[in-house]
Design an enzyme around this catalytic site. Structure first.
Site, PDB file in Angstrom:
ATOM      1  N   ASN A   1      -5.129   6.390  -1.314  1.00  6.18           N
ATOM      2  CA  ASN A   1      -4.261   6.828  -0.415  1.00  6.18           C
ATOM      3  C   ASN A   1      -3.871   8.158  -0.584  1.00  6.18           C
ATOM      4  O   ASN A   1      -3.531   8.839   0.679  1.00  6.18           O
ATOM      5  CB  ASN A   1      -3.193   5.962   0.362  1.00  6.18           C
ATOM      6  CG  ASN A   1      -3.922   4.743   1.045  1.00  6.18           C
ATOM      7  OD1 ASN A   1      -5.010   4.857   1.601  1.00  6.18           O
ATOM      8  ND2 ASN A   1      -3.235   3.458   0.979  1.00  6.18           N
TER       9      ASN A   1
ATOM     10  N   HIS B   1      -3.182  -3.482  -6.103  1.00  2.46           N
ATOM     11  CA  HIS B   1      -3.356  -2.980  -4.668  1.00  2.46           C
ATOM     12  C   HIS B   1      -5.077  -3.391  -4.535  1.00  2.46           C
ATOM     13  O   HIS B   1      -5.820  -2.536  -4.993  1.00  2.46           O
ATOM     14  CB  HIS B   1      -3.216  -1.461  -4.740  1.00  2.46           C
ATOM     15  CG  HIS B   1      -3.326  -1.183  -3.325  1.00  2.46           C
ATOM     16  ND1 HIS B   1      -3.727   0.316  -2.938  1.00  2.46           N
ATOM     17  CD2 HIS B   1      -2.963  -1.577  -2.172  1.00  2.46           C
ATOM     18  CE1 HIS B   1      -3.878   0.516  -1.605  1.00  2.46           C
ATOM     19  NE2 HIS B   1      -3.436  -0.711  -1.058  1.00  2.46           N
TER      20      HIS B   1
ATOM     21  N   SER C   1       0.762  -1.045   0.038  1.00  2.00           N
ATOM     22  CA  SER C   1      -0.157   0.024  -0.148  1.00  2.00           C
ATOM     23  C   SER C   1       0.804   1.179   0.046  1.00  2.00           C
ATOM     24  O   SER C   1       0.388   2.186  -0.170  1.00  2.00           O
ATOM     25  CB  SER C   1      -0.952  -0.082   1.187  1.00  2.00           C
ATOM     26  OG  SER C   1      -0.800  -0.787   1.993  1.00  2.00           O
TER      27      SER C   1
ATOM     28  N   GLU D   1      -6.481  -1.123  -7.347  1.00  2.00           N
ATOM     29  CA  GLU D   1      -5.370  -0.334  -8.284  1.00  2.00           C
ATOM     30  C   GLU D   1      -4.339  -1.101  -8.651  1.00  2.00           C
ATOM     31  O   GLU D   1      -3.378  -1.763  -8.206  1.00  2.00           O
ATOM     32  CB  GLU D   1      -4.657   0.737  -7.246  1.00  2.00           C
ATOM     33  CG  GLU D   1      -5.636   1.772  -6.677  1.00  2.00           C
ATOM     34  CD  GLU D   1      -5.181   2.750  -5.498  1.00  2.00           C
ATOM     35  OE1 GLU D   1      -5.709   3.826  -5.568  1.00  2.00           O
ATOM     36  OE2 GLU D   1      -4.052   2.398  -4.954  1.00  2.00           O
TER      37      GLU D   1
END
Ligand code: NAD
Length: 516
Positions: free
Chosen positions: A194, A144, A123, A156
């Protein structure tokens, strides 16, 4: 590139929370899956755990026992990495440590055939960096998944510098074939979600730190006015402050201290105090421990008490599309709504209740607008996802506004069926500043080639359940308005943190939008 066929064998390394979930997703999609963990017995324990979870679905009538047996039969545990030799794709989900991940991929490269695709579920680490020592880094990418992998829709697909389009496209199409929503991202800190989500937490923390209101009221406003499933404080409590703070820190450090990602002292204090949220029993809120009942009632949002005042006609000057549903709602509530020609140069709409002016926030505080425009009674209201259905709204009054005028503003929004939260006079209020900053971050990600506008929006909706993609939301507000709001926030605070993304500015100037 087509997706990998179901005949392709999938290797998964790491049988923890993520690895086991990813193995389950691949097996459910029909692949043979080899799940490896270097802790003896951990892979088998991971598969036993998948069986238990699937059998709970059988008990609820959501799945047949036959399906569970078939899925479990496709999962094979392995204590030795050698078992992955014949995999067509290996997905790594081990400890978040660059050196250890590099070692594992070097082992895989020696073990698997040159055509095997390699993927990491990292991540926060750079895919380019994990792949740097590989002989064939072009077949390595990030894949991801979000936690829990069988439930969360988004994947992702992260390309490092060397990743070929062919490898990324195969992974993308494979994720889709596995029932996921896939987006492409380039390997940059935080990838899409994120990174773009940082302001959701940061603006909430900032409002709290500046005593705009309390956590329960701010959370309620983000839910009831903003349409988000959870407010920032309850969400941070759920994620865990140690985890959320660490992600913020890592993105902040990775962007060389860009103030847009600056961590919050408020959250740091919670981490220092080990008030990590739900998992520790205390964060912004208290959570009952087993056997404990008292003292853990969730604080209620502070909404204004009911006000019964006769309301004059609502005179509208220069209404725009954003607030049109609010006016319809006022009409449906039985109020007289009278339209007047716009006199504002910038087209900003104003609503008049007698001498009181109600205006949508534009990133300046009420005091500044009252002084600049020579207004006596001015109340600013916040953005809502949908003014027709919002059940709460944030308001702030200028210092020049009398208590009676404030009461009138309260009565107006209450008449429409909305809870009213009075904030201290804060620029951009709550929903508007958060949405403007989310869109700004997404715009910069697009500007820097991290993702397309479409994938940026899709990622935020499928990955963190946002009610609307930030860029589509900005489009609907009008990019000149969003740009102006950010510029006002930047001027209000004198901080670069609120600087408008150049792409947002350019599109605002050229009257373009992110989604044509
Ligand atoms: P975890 O601690 O639950 O599981 C990691 C597993 O990997 C453990 O079972 C461990 O024994 C095993 N392992 C460690 N080193 C190994 C090695 N060298 N070879 C084989 N197995 C090894 O961790 P997790 O939460 O599942 O996270 C795994 C990865 O997924 C990390 O890179 C993390 O950043 C990423 N990720 C986590 C989440 C999340 O919410 N937990 C979400 C998305 C991505």
């Amino acid at each position: 590139m087509p997706a990998l066929p179901t005949s392709a064998v999938i290797g998964v390394i790491g049988a923890g929370a993520m690895g086991a979930g990813i193995a389950q997703v691949a097996a459910q999609a029909g692949h043979q899956v080899i799940l490896h963990d270097n802790q003896p017995g951990a892979a088998k324990a991971g598969i036993d755990n998948i069986r238990r979870q699937l059998e709970q679905r059988v008990a609820k009538g959501k799945m047949s026992q036959g399906d569970v047996d078939n899925i479990i039969a496709r999962l094979q545990p392995a204590d030795a990495i050698d078992a992955l030799a014949d995999s067509h794709l290996v997905i790594e989900a081990i400890v978040e440590n660059l050196e250890i991940k590099r070692q594992v991929f070097a082992q895989l490269e020696a073990l698997c055939s040159p055509g095997t695709l390699l993927a990491s579920n990292t991540s926060s680490l750079s895919i380019t960096s994990i792949a740097a020592n590989l002989e064939r880094p072009e077949r390595m990418a990030g894949l991801h998944f979000f936690n829990p992998a069988p439930v969360m829709k988004l994947v992702e697909v992260v390309s490092g510098l060397a990743t070929t389009n062919e490898a990324a496209d195969t992974l993308f199409d494979t994720a889709i074939a596995w029932g996921k929503v896939a987006v492409h991202a380039s390997s940059t800190p935080g990838f899409i979600v994120n990174r773009v989500a940082r302001p959701f937490y940061a603006e909430g923390l900032r409002l709290l730190q500046e005593s705009a209101s309390d956590a329960a009221t701010l959370d309620a406003l983000m839910r009831q006015a903003g349409g988000f499933r959870m407010g920032p404080f309850e969400l941070m409590d759920l994620i865990g402050h140690d985890v959320n703070y660490a992600v913020t820190r890592s993105v902040f450090d990775a962007y060389y201290g860009d103030t847009r990602f600056k961590p919050s002292l408020v959250q740091h204090a919670l981490v220092e105090a080990k008030r990590l949220g739900r998992k520790s029993g205390q964060g912004f809120y208290d959570y009952p421990r087993e056997g404990q009942r008292e003292g853990t009632e969730k604080p209620q949002p502070k909404f204004a008490a009911p006000v019964n005042t006769k309301l004059p006609a609502l005179v509208v000057q220069g209404a725009n599309g954003t607030i049109a549903p609010l006016l319809e709602r006022a009409q449906e509530a039985g109020l007289d709504v009278v339209h007047r020609e716009s006199l504002q140069q910038d087209g900003t709409p104003r609503l008049y209740l007698g001498d009181l002016i109600l205006a949508l926030s534009d990133g300046r505080c009420a005091a500044e607008r009252a002084v600049n425009e020579g207004l006596e009674a001015l109340v600013l209201f916040d953005l809502c996802l949908d003014y027709r259905s919002a059940s709460a709204i944030a308001l702030a009054a200028s210092h020049t506004t009398s208590p009676e005028a404030r009461q009138l503003a309260t009565a107006f929004f209450q008449r429409l069926g909305m809870d009213v939260a009075w904030l201290t006079d804060t620029p951009g209020l709550v929903v508007l500043r958060t949405v403007a900053m989310l869109a700004n971050e997404a715009a910069d990600a697009v500007l820097q080639g991290v993702c397309s506008a479409q994938d940026g929006d899709l990622a935020m909706q499928a990955g963190v359940n946002y009610p609307r993609g930030p860029l589509a939301w900005a489009d609907s507000l009008g990019l000149p308005f969003v740009h102006r709001t950010l510029t006002h926030l930047q001027q209000s605070y004198g901080e670069e943190r609120y600087r408008s993304s150049f792409l947002l500015r350019r599109k605002a100037l050229s009257e373009e939008s992110f989604h044509e």
